[in-house]
Design a protein around this motif. Structure first.
Motif, mmCIF file in Angstrom:
data_model
loop_
_atom_site.group_PDB
_atom_site.id
_atom_site.type_symbol
_atom_site.label_atom_id
_atom_site.label_comp_id
_atom_site.label_asym_id
_atom_site.label_seq_id
_atom_site.Cartn_x
_atom_site.Cartn_y
_atom_site.Cartn_z
ATOM 1 N N CYS A 107 1.056 -1.250 0.170
ATOM 2 C CA CYS A 107 -0.355 -0.082 -0.096
ATOM 3 C C CYS A 107 1.246 1.840 -0.160
ATOM 4 C CB CYS A 107 -0.997 0.272 0.832
ATOM 5 S SG CYS A 107 -2.164 -1.214 1.046
ATOM 6 N N ILE A 108 2.054 1.027 0.713
ATOM 7 C CA ILE A 108 2.834 2.306 0.724
ATOM 8 C C ILE A 108 3.512 2.359 -1.112
ATOM 9 C CG2 ILE A 108 4.949 2.999 1.115
ATOM 10 C CD1 ILE A 108 4.832 1.816 3.569
ATOM 11 N N GLY A 109 3.329 1.909 -2.022
ATOM 12 C CA GLY A 109 4.012 1.947 -3.158
ATOM 13 C C GLY A 109 2.844 2.766 -3.825
ATOM 14 N N LEU A 110 2.031 2.373 -3.348
ATOM 15 C CA LEU A 110 0.418 2.656 -3.754
ATOM 16 C C LEU A 110 -0.169 4.840 -3.737
ATOM 17 C CD1 LEU A 110 -2.404 -0.117 -4.151
ATOM 18 C CD2 LEU A 110 -0.916 0.534 -6.390
ATOM 19 N N LEU A 111 0.688 4.363 -2.508
ATOM 20 C CA LEU A 111 -0.045 6.041 -1.974
ATOM 21 C C LEU A 111 0.774 7.771 -2.813
ATOM 22 C CD1 LEU A 111 1.624 5.937 1.854
ATOM 23 C CD2 LEU A 111 -1.003 6.234 0.825
ATOM 24 N N PRO A 112 -0.473 8.430 -3.763
ATOM 25 C CA PRO A 112 -0.443 9.320 -3.637
ATOM 26 C C PRO A 112 0.782 10.957 -2.555
ATOM 27 C CG PRO A 112 -2.395 9.674 -2.698
ATOM 28 C CD PRO A 112 -1.355 8.145 -2.679
ATOM 29 N N THR A 113 1.363 11.259 -3.481
ATOM 30 C CA THR A 113 2.440 12.373 -2.578
ATOM 31 C C THR A 113 1.975 13.377 -2.162
ATOM 32 O OG1 THR A 113 3.130 13.827 -4.467
ATOM 33 C CG2 THR A 113 4.421 11.603 -4.246
ATOM 34 N N TYR A 114 2.495 14.310 -1.492
ATOM 35 C CA TYR A 114 2.507 15.268 -0.624
ATOM 36 C C TYR A 114 1.733 16.717 -1.840
ATOM 37 C CZ TYR A 114 2.501 20.323 2.096
ATOM 38 O OH TYR A 114 2.438 20.865 2.801
ATOM 39 N N GLN A 115 2.217 16.503 -3.528
ATOM 40 C CA GLN A 115 1.665 17.066 -4.203
ATOM 41 C C GLN A 115 0.098 17.057 -4.853
ATOM 42 O OE1 GLN A 115 4.593 16.664 -7.227
ATOM 43 N NE2 GLN A 115 3.089 18.985 -8.940
ATOM 44 N N THR A 116 0.262 15.621 -4.853
ATOM 45 C CA THR A 116 -1.219 15.340 -4.806
ATOM 46 C C THR A 116 -2.438 15.465 -3.711
ATOM 47 O OG1 THR A 116 -0.061 13.849 -6.758
ATOM 48 C CG2 THR A 116 -2.100 13.526 -6.212
ATOM 49 N N ILE A 117 -1.483 15.195 -2.567
ATOM 50 C CA ILE A 117 -3.311 15.051 -1.974
ATOM 51 C C ILE A 117 -3.067 15.704 -0.592
ATOM 52 C CG2 ILE A 117 -4.290 12.409 -2.177
ATOM 53 C CD1 ILE A 117 -2.860 11.437 -0.011
ATOM 54 N N GLY A 118 -1.517 16.720 -0.169
ATOM 55 C CA GLY A 118 -1.171 17.669 0.531
ATOM 56 C C GLY A 118 -1.142 16.776 1.974
ATOM 57 N N VAL A 119 -1.511 17.586 2.593
ATOM 58 C CA VAL A 119 -0.226 17.399 4.129
ATOM 59 C C VAL A 119 -1.470 15.538 4.944
ATOM 60 C CG1 VAL A 119 -2.813 17.762 5.683
ATOM 61 C CG2 VAL A 119 -0.922 17.596 6.875
ATOM 62 N N PHE A 120 -2.657 15.005 3.574
ATOM 63 C CA PHE A 120 -2.770 13.370 4.265
ATOM 64 C C PHE A 120 -1.714 12.438 3.284
ATOM 65 C CE2 PHE A 120 -7.093 15.905 3.702
ATOM 66 C CZ PHE A 120 -7.223 15.385 4.689
ATOM 67 N N ALA A 121 -1.145 13.148 2.590
ATOM 68 C CA ALA A 121 -0.322 12.033 2.591
ATOM 69 C C ALA A 121 0.632 11.562 3.323
ATOM 70 C CB ALA A 121 0.512 12.442 0.987
ATOM 71 N N PRO A 122 1.362 12.078 4.000
ATOM 72 C CA PRO A 122 2.728 12.359 4.988
ATOM 73 C C PRO A 122 1.563 11.013 6.212
ATOM 74 C CG PRO A 122 2.470 14.449 5.103
ATOM 75 C CD PRO A 122 1.540 13.755 3.533
ATOM 76 N N ILE A 123 1.041 11.819 6.579
ATOM 77 C CA ILE A 123 0.242 11.087 7.525
ATOM 78 C C ILE A 123 -0.391 9.311 7.234
ATOM 79 C CG2 ILE A 123 -2.889 11.292 8.835
ATOM 80 C CD1 ILE A 123 -2.825 14.417 8.537
ATOM 81 N N LEU A 124 -0.292 9.390 6.027
ATOM 82 C CA LEU A 124 -0.966 7.585 5.554
ATOM 83 C C LEU A 124 -0.081 7.256 5.854
ATOM 84 C CD1 LEU A 124 -3.822 8.295 2.920
ATOM 85 C CD2 LEU A 124 -4.110 7.167 5.012
ATOM 86 N N LEU A 125 1.436 7.709 5.411
ATOM 87 C CA LEU A 125 2.741 7.330 5.555
ATOM 88 C C LEU A 125 2.571 7.069 6.674
ATOM 89 C CD1 LEU A 125 5.361 6.403 3.563
ATOM 90 C CD2 LEU A 125 5.691 8.933 4.045
ATOM 91 N N MET A 126 2.424 7.286 7.499
ATOM 92 C CA MET A 126 2.790 7.529 9.348
ATOM 93 C C MET A 126 1.643 5.824 8.967
ATOM 94 S SD MET A 126 3.122 9.716 11.939
ATOM 95 C CE MET A 126 4.550 10.467 11.518
#
Length: 435
Positions: A107-126
């Motif tokens: 699922c980490i490999g599927l995550l959109p980046t900060y540029q795409t979804i903003g602050v939700f990207a690092p939250i999902l990563l965490m």
């Protein structure tokens, strides 16, 4: 309780033992591959993909912070799966932890980046990193016990060392895959190249689940069930009634886990960012050092059956104290030969000498009814301290002081703690696997 004699195994038993070792080792390879590709990505790409608004040092620390969160989750996984491993069995936890780890990595490999979804990207990563840490936290103890509690008494160190081989093989695979995708143009690597190692883990997950589902439960656990000897609260017994042994386990792990993550995480970031050394050179140095551990880990495991587990920890801690400054002198030279030599020596003696017998020594320190919880919780609590925070503290020290002297002193202090734990520990070579 003694689970095996020192007599040679019959052909059928030898084949069964080989199958158990293979299943435990293969699953551990996958677990470590999943965990370590994150470590590499944290220093090479996540600081830009998920934390682009910070200055370079702050973004690197933020990326390493999500890396550290996985370590903080590992003691939780060790306690959680240790509890159920001591209550329900070793085998079921092996399959479950592997599935949790593999799915979160994919699922980490599927995550959109900060540029795409903003602050939700690092939250999902965490969040996914926390799930990774929980899965890995319970995996090592189960794999170790599956081998230990089937192995003949005089070869427990040797057989369980193959569980430890999962780490260097996982490190080799993670480094190799990242070395390959790092050859892509920078734009392609930043766009999709870094995702490939994460997505590939789903294939390993399928194979690993099949292999592990076929191994039998350990005779030690089956014997406990028959005699109604299972603990009602194994984690509570570990912390409340076996506090000294638990603290010794934490201390024994502290130095070697700090060394290996300093080598595979901090030094990669330090040498490429601070010294301008090509990232391919550092990744190759880690790769070859880990390959050499494929020889030294079984050697140290075998040696622990001959001279004991404790002497190897004493020697490993003394080496770590002696090599803490020379390691960085050699890296600071920017010489490929010296860097390769330094990383190889440090990996195999600062890490491997203690890591080789660890899969045997830690479980042997605890009785059968709390063995999964004691070994896992002690191992992972120390990993959270030494592996999760050491690279971050080292990065802060270099950023603040501009040099690595403070890092070397930190490594010496950690090695002194391990040395004290080894001197306080008792030898377990040849001891019965008691209830």
């Amino acid at each position: 309780m003694t689970i095996a004699t020192t007599a040679p195994m019959a052909g059928g038993e030898h084949s069964k033992m080989n199958s158990i070792v293979f299943a435990s080792c293969f699953g551990t390879i996958i677990e470590w591959y999943d965990f370590l590709i994150y470590a590499t990505a944290a220093t090479l790409v996540f600081n830009k993909a998920f934390f682009p608004t910070f200055d370079p040092l702050a973004s690197t620390l933020a990326a390493l912070g999500t890396y550290a969160v996985g370590f903080l989750a590992r003691p939780l996984g060790g306690a959680l799966f240790g509890h159920f491993g001591d209550r329900l069995g070793r085998k079921s936890m092996l399959v479950l932890t592997l599935f949790i780890m593999g799915l979160s990595t994919f699922c980490i490999g599927l995550l959109p980046t900060y540029q795409t979804i903003g602050v939700f990207a690092p939250i999902l990563l965490m969040i996914l990193r926390i799930v990774q840490g929980i899965g890995l936290g319970g995996e090592w103890g189960g794999a170790s016990l599956m081998v230990l509690e089937h192995a003949p008494a005089d070869k427990r160190g040797f057989y369980t060392s193959f569980v430890q081989i999962g780490f260097p093989i996982g490190l080799v695979l993670a480094t190799l895959v990242f070395s390959l995708v790092a050859k892509l143009p920078d734009a392609d690597f930043a766009s999709y190249g870094w995702r490939i190692p994460f997505l590939a883990s789903i294939l390993l997950l399928g194979i690993g689940t099949f292999v592990r589902s076929r191994v039998p439960e350990t005779p030690v656990f089956e014997g406990l069930k028959r005699r109604d000897g299972l603990s009602g609260n194994p984690v509570g017994e570990v912390v409340g009634r076996n506090t000294r042994t638990f603290l010794i386990a934490v201390g024994l792990k502290l130095s070697e886990v700090s060394w290996v993550y300093m080598l595979s995480v901090f030094i990669v970031g330090y040498a490429t960012g601070k010294l301008g050394v090509p990232k391919a050179m550092l990744l190759d140095a880690v790769l070859y050092a880990a390959l050499f551990e494929l020889i030294t880990l079984p050697l140290f495991g075998w040696l622990s059956d001959k001279i004991g587990r404790r002497p190897l920890y004493i020697m490993g801690a003394l080496f770590s104290i002696a090599f803490a400054f020379p390691l960085f002198w050699m890296v600071d030279s920017k010489s490929a030969v010296l860097i390769f030599t330094a990383v190889t020596i440090a990996m195999n003696f600062g890490h491997g000498m203690m890591f080789g017998p660890e899969s045997c020594y830690f479980p042997e320190l605890f009785g059968a009814r709390i063995r999964y919880s004691g070994a896992s919780f002690g191992f992972q609590a120390s990993a959270a301290i030494g592996g999760g925070f050491a690279p971050i503290l080292a990065t802060v020290m270099v950023g603040y002081f501009g040099g690595t002297s403070g890092v070397s002193i930190m490594m010496i202090v950690l090695a002194l703690i391990t040395l004290a734990a080894a001197l306080a520990a008792h030898e377990t070579r040849g001891a019965a696997l008691r209830d």
